[in-house]
Every structure is written in C-alpha cells, then in structure tokens.
Design a protein around this motif. Structure first.
Motif, mmCIF file in Angstrom:
data_model
loop_
_atom_site.group_PDB
_atom_site.id
_atom_site.type_symbol
_atom_site.label_atom_id
_atom_site.label_comp_id
_atom_site.label_asym_id
_atom_site.label_seq_id
_atom_site.Cartn_x
_atom_site.Cartn_y
_atom_site.Cartn_z
ATOM 1 N N VAL A 100 0.854 -1.224 0.278
ATOM 2 C CA VAL A 100 0.038 -0.519 0.216
ATOM 3 C C VAL A 100 0.949 1.481 -0.198
ATOM 4 O O VAL A 100 0.836 2.000 -0.648
ATOM 5 C CB VAL A 100 -1.195 -0.091 0.939
ATOM 6 N N VAL A 101 2.135 1.164 1.192
ATOM 7 C CA VAL A 101 2.631 2.966 1.163
ATOM 8 C C VAL A 101 3.392 2.714 -0.174
ATOM 9 O O VAL A 101 3.765 4.197 -0.836
ATOM 10 C CB VAL A 101 3.961 2.052 2.057
ATOM 11 N N ARG A 102 4.064 1.680 -1.183
ATOM 12 C CA ARG A 102 4.965 1.814 -2.056
ATOM 13 C C ARG A 102 3.890 2.372 -2.852
ATOM 14 O O ARG A 102 4.319 2.946 -4.417
ATOM 15 C CB ARG A 102 5.872 0.598 -2.291
ATOM 16 N N THR A 103 2.592 1.415 -3.134
ATOM 17 C CA THR A 103 1.681 2.092 -4.623
ATOM 18 C C THR A 103 1.241 3.598 -4.018
ATOM 19 O O THR A 103 1.357 4.093 -5.269
ATOM 20 C CB THR A 103 0.980 0.841 -4.016
ATOM 21 N N LEU A 104 0.843 4.167 -3.436
ATOM 22 C CA LEU A 104 0.705 5.662 -3.153
ATOM 23 C C LEU A 104 2.396 6.057 -3.250
ATOM 24 O O LEU A 104 1.791 7.900 -3.811
ATOM 25 C CB LEU A 104 -0.195 5.624 -1.830
ATOM 26 N N PHE A 105 2.994 6.166 -3.295
ATOM 27 C CA PHE A 105 4.108 6.547 -3.245
ATOM 28 C C PHE A 105 4.471 7.172 -4.879
ATOM 29 O O PHE A 105 5.623 8.226 -4.971
ATOM 30 C CB PHE A 105 5.841 6.095 -2.884
ATOM 31 N N TYR A 106 4.635 6.120 -5.893
ATOM 32 C CA TYR A 106 4.443 6.712 -6.970
ATOM 33 C C TYR A 106 3.328 7.354 -7.798
ATOM 34 O O TYR A 106 2.869 8.471 -8.600
ATOM 35 C CB TYR A 106 3.960 4.982 -8.230
ATOM 36 N N GLU A 107 2.028 8.389 -6.750
ATOM 37 C CA GLU A 107 1.219 9.156 -7.069
ATOM 38 C C GLU A 107 1.778 10.049 -6.687
ATOM 39 O O GLU A 107 2.420 10.467 -5.416
ATOM 40 C CB GLU A 107 0.511 8.485 -6.548
ATOM 41 N N ASP A 108 1.664 11.694 -7.259
ATOM 42 C CA ASP A 108 1.994 13.001 -6.660
ATOM 43 C C ASP A 108 0.302 13.781 -5.243
ATOM 44 O O ASP A 108 -0.503 13.208 -5.767
ATOM 45 C CB ASP A 108 1.882 13.653 -7.610
ATOM 46 N N ASN A 109 1.201 13.845 -5.036
ATOM 47 C CA ASN A 109 0.706 14.952 -3.471
ATOM 48 C C ASN A 109 -0.133 13.875 -2.867
ATOM 49 O O ASN A 109 -1.386 13.956 -2.181
ATOM 50 C CB ASN A 109 -0.516 16.136 -4.283
ATOM 51 N N TYR A 110 0.646 12.502 -2.311
ATOM 52 C CA TYR A 110 0.292 11.267 -1.966
ATOM 53 C C TYR A 110 0.922 11.056 -0.719
ATOM 54 O O TYR A 110 2.495 11.172 -0.509
ATOM 55 C CB TYR A 110 -0.438 10.539 -2.062
ATOM 56 N N ASN A 111 0.341 11.467 0.950
ATOM 57 C CA ASN A 111 1.118 10.595 1.683
ATOM 58 C C ASN A 111 0.994 9.676 2.755
ATOM 59 O O ASN A 111 -0.396 9.402 2.682
ATOM 60 C CB ASN A 111 1.536 12.029 2.820
ATOM 61 N N VAL A 112 1.425 8.977 3.242
ATOM 62 C CA VAL A 112 1.102 7.650 4.072
ATOM 63 C C VAL A 112 1.170 8.123 5.475
ATOM 64 O O VAL A 112 2.288 7.772 5.746
ATOM 65 C CB VAL A 112 1.504 6.675 3.189
ATOM 66 N N LEU A 113 0.326 8.147 6.729
ATOM 67 C CA LEU A 113 0.123 8.354 7.635
ATOM 68 C C LEU A 113 0.181 6.099 8.481
ATOM 69 O O LEU A 113 -0.763 5.837 8.287
ATOM 70 C CB LEU A 113 -0.761 8.930 8.260
#
Length: 391
Positions: free
Chosen positions: A47-60
């Motif tokens: 989940v974390v690394r998938t979201l890091f491929y997107e601009d303007n996304y942070n994971v809490l």
C-alpha cells in the motif's frame, strides 16, 4: 509562492501552477487490526509504495489500530519506512482488537491529520470497525472518504472474502506440526492424537488442516457435535487400528467447537473407551499458528491485495475530490468496501451490502464456501458411518 519542485510537478503553464498550489496533499492512513497474521507487513508495504508513485499523496502509518490513532501513535511514512516488511511475520505496526465505540473521537483525529483515505488490514474486527465508521458518515463528515478493508487473518472469517492473507502460512504451520505428531504416533503405535487449532468460531483451519493431514474427523462450531458423533469416531478409530496397518488416529478440533466437549474431555473419553486398544494424547498448537514468517504465497498475495487497495484509493480519492482541490467528500456505499477474493477474482464489495452476510456475535460469515468440502473429509478418511454415494 511555489518552489522549484512544485514548478517541476506542475509544468510551465501558469494555470496548472495555480491548481497545483491550491491542491492539498492527500493523506491516506494505514493500520492493522485484529490478531496478527503472516503477510500483514507485506500488505502494508505494498500500500505504502503504491501510493508513493502518486503525486501529492502521503501515507500515515498508524500503530496499534484505532487505539493508536486516538493516542496519536502515528508517523508519516517514506519509501524506506517499509524496507524489510515483505518477509517479516507478525505485525510491525501492531494490532488491536478494539472496535471504535466513540466515532466523535476518531473523527477529530481524522480532521487533525487531514485523512482523506483509510486502509485497514485485518480480520473481522477490521470489517466491524469500518462498518461503524460507514454508519457514522451522516453524522461526521470526516468519514465521508474512501475506506477499504484488506482481509488479513488466519481464521479466514471476513465477510466478502473467500481467502484471507495469512491462511496459507497458518495451514502450512499446522500441517507441519500434525505430520510430526503423526510420526510420533506411528512410532509408539496404537495412539490417537487430538490437535486443537485457532480460528475463533470459524472452523476453516480445523477443516482444511484435517483434510490435508489425513485426519479421521474435524470438530467445528458450525456443525454441532454430539456424544453420538464422538461414539462413532471411537468405533471408527478402534476398527481402523484393529483391521489396518495404520496404527494411529488423528482428530482435529477448533478451539471453540463445543464448550462442553473440550479437548481434555475428548482425550479422557478416548482413553477410557479405547483401553486395551489405543491410548490418546492431546496437543494445543496455540500461537505457533500465527507467529511464522509468511509463506511465498502469502507474501505475493498480500502484495497483490495491497497494490490493488492503493490503486483503488487513488482512483476513488481523485473522483471524490472537490473542484477546488481542497477536500474529499463521498457518501456512496461503493466507497467503503472489502477487497475480497471471490471465485478466484478480486472484488471490491461494499460493506453495507455485506452486513446481512455477517454473524457479528460469532465473528464469521453466515455462509462459508469451504463447508462443502467437509463431505470429502469423512469420505477420504473412510469413516465407517459415512456413505459418499448416499451423501
């Protein structure tokens, strides 16, 4: 104003720059809930690394479930935060079984951290927790965001999912233990072992392990067991030991199969009725079932589910973001879902549609596909009171 990094993200068009500056960073919270399951960490990593491929996304990252959120035991992730997660067992984030009872307190934390998407990786408690938040959407705007459950529990008891992350590893652990125990029984001759598995009120582990380990019977809560069933099993084991070369017996019991016919009761019954023919011993496998590093299947399965969950969240958040890019708002049932394996396909099933299929008292689905396999368990054990043709 904007810096050089923002200019690179937005391009040279000044209209794009204005939109980009106004657009807030989307925060997605990720937590584990329920009992630890092998593969939970792999799902978090995906989940974390998938979201890091997107601009303007942070994971809490939220530690210890909703209790950790309320106590603000959280941190923002970066790419290396989840390094080494793939092959590690247990839950690095920590888990908690407590379902939120005060949505207002949770809503305040959602508002504080600007959470616009939620991933809960866990078992039945994860499903129950998201139901609570989904039901509170009309009262609390903070819950009007995309939310998803990624099933991860060795009990395999999440409604809307036929196979949870962790089941494969747990079954492998149980089978290895049963194989070792059967070898012991063969060495001592004329011995019957009763093995007790985890699973809560769900008999998936007991049934599947019994089939895989050539057990004589599996006792589960879903099928009411009687003294007649135990008597038939005693006769069956006696006959097998007297008339075949197999000088051992194996019975598998779910931990909550019956509050009266406990593992100790069955052991005493077999020792009494089998005197002169065989002896009985019992073994409670305990936490060794959930404490292993995930199997290759669970690692890959968790990575697949985690990636799909991340992609789904991005799609839903983008679709539900306001025109001014400052907020995310949705009350559609399709934005609070369980990501489940159904007939070999991954499906996003709305939690609202699964409520009627759930038994909240016993923490399991009302209908379970693997129950149809129990007929084979008796047939392949060649139980004397069973006729495959008649059944």
């Amino acid at each position: 104003m904007y810096d050089e990094q923002q200019r690179k993200q937005c391009g040279n068009n000044m209209n794009d720059v204005v939109v980009c500056v106004n657009q807030r960073t989307q925060v997605v919270a990720v937590m584990n809930m329920g009992s630890p399951a092998p593969g939970m960490n792999a799902a978090v990593r995906a989940v974390v690394r998938t979201l890091f491929y997107e601009d303007n996304y942070n994971v809490l990252l939220v530690y210890e479930g909703f209790e950790g959120l309320l106590s603000e035991h959280v941190e923002f992730a970066n790419w290396t935060s989840v390094s080494g997660f793939l092959g590690m067992g247990g839950s690095i984030l920590g888990t908690n079984r407590r379902v939120p009872t005060d949505p207002m307190k949770v809503a305040k934390k959602f508002e504080k951290y600007n959470i616009c998407g939620l991933v809960v990786i866990g078992g039945f408690q994860a499903f129950e927790a998201l139901k609570v938040l989904n039901d509170a959407r009309e009262e609390y705007r903070e819950f009007c965001i995309p939310m998803i459950v990624v099933p991860a529990t060795i009990s395999n008891n999440v409604p809307g999912c036929e196979l949870s992350i962790g089941c494969d590893t747990a079954l492998n652990a149980i089978c290895r233990a049963c194989d070792v125990i059967k070898q012991s029984a063969q060495g001592t001759r004329k011995r019957v072992f009763i093995i007790e598995t985890f699973g809560g009120y769900c008999g998936y582990l007991a049934t599947m392990a019994a089939m895989a380990c050539d057990a004589d019977a599996a006792y589960i809560h879903e099928e009411k067991m009687t003294i007649e069933d135990l008597k038939d099993d005693v006769y069956h084991i006696k006959e097998k030991i007297h008339n075949s070369v197999i000088q051992r017996g194996l019975l598998v019991r779910n931990e909550n199969a019956n509050e009266n016919y406990t593992m100790e009761f069955i052991e005493r019954l077999l020792n009494e009725e089998g005197e002169g023919s065989f002896s009985a011993r019992s073994n409670r496998l305990g936490h060794m079932q959930e404490g292993h590093n995930p199997s290759p299947y669970d690692r890959n399965y968790a990575s697949k589910l985690g990636t799909r969950a991340g992609q789904w969240l991005v799609k839903q958040i983008n679709e539900c973001t306001a025109a001014d890019y400052t907020s995310v708002l949705t009350i559609k049932p399709e934005t609070a879902v369980v990501l489940g394996m159904v007939v070999g396909k991954l499906e996003f099933l709305p939690i609202a549609s699964l409520v009627e299929e759930a038994d909240f008292k016993l923490s399991r689905p009302q209908s379970q596909w693997w129950m149809r396999l129990r007929i084979l368990l008796r047939a392949l054990a060649k139980h004397h009171c069973f006729d495959l043709v008649d059944s």
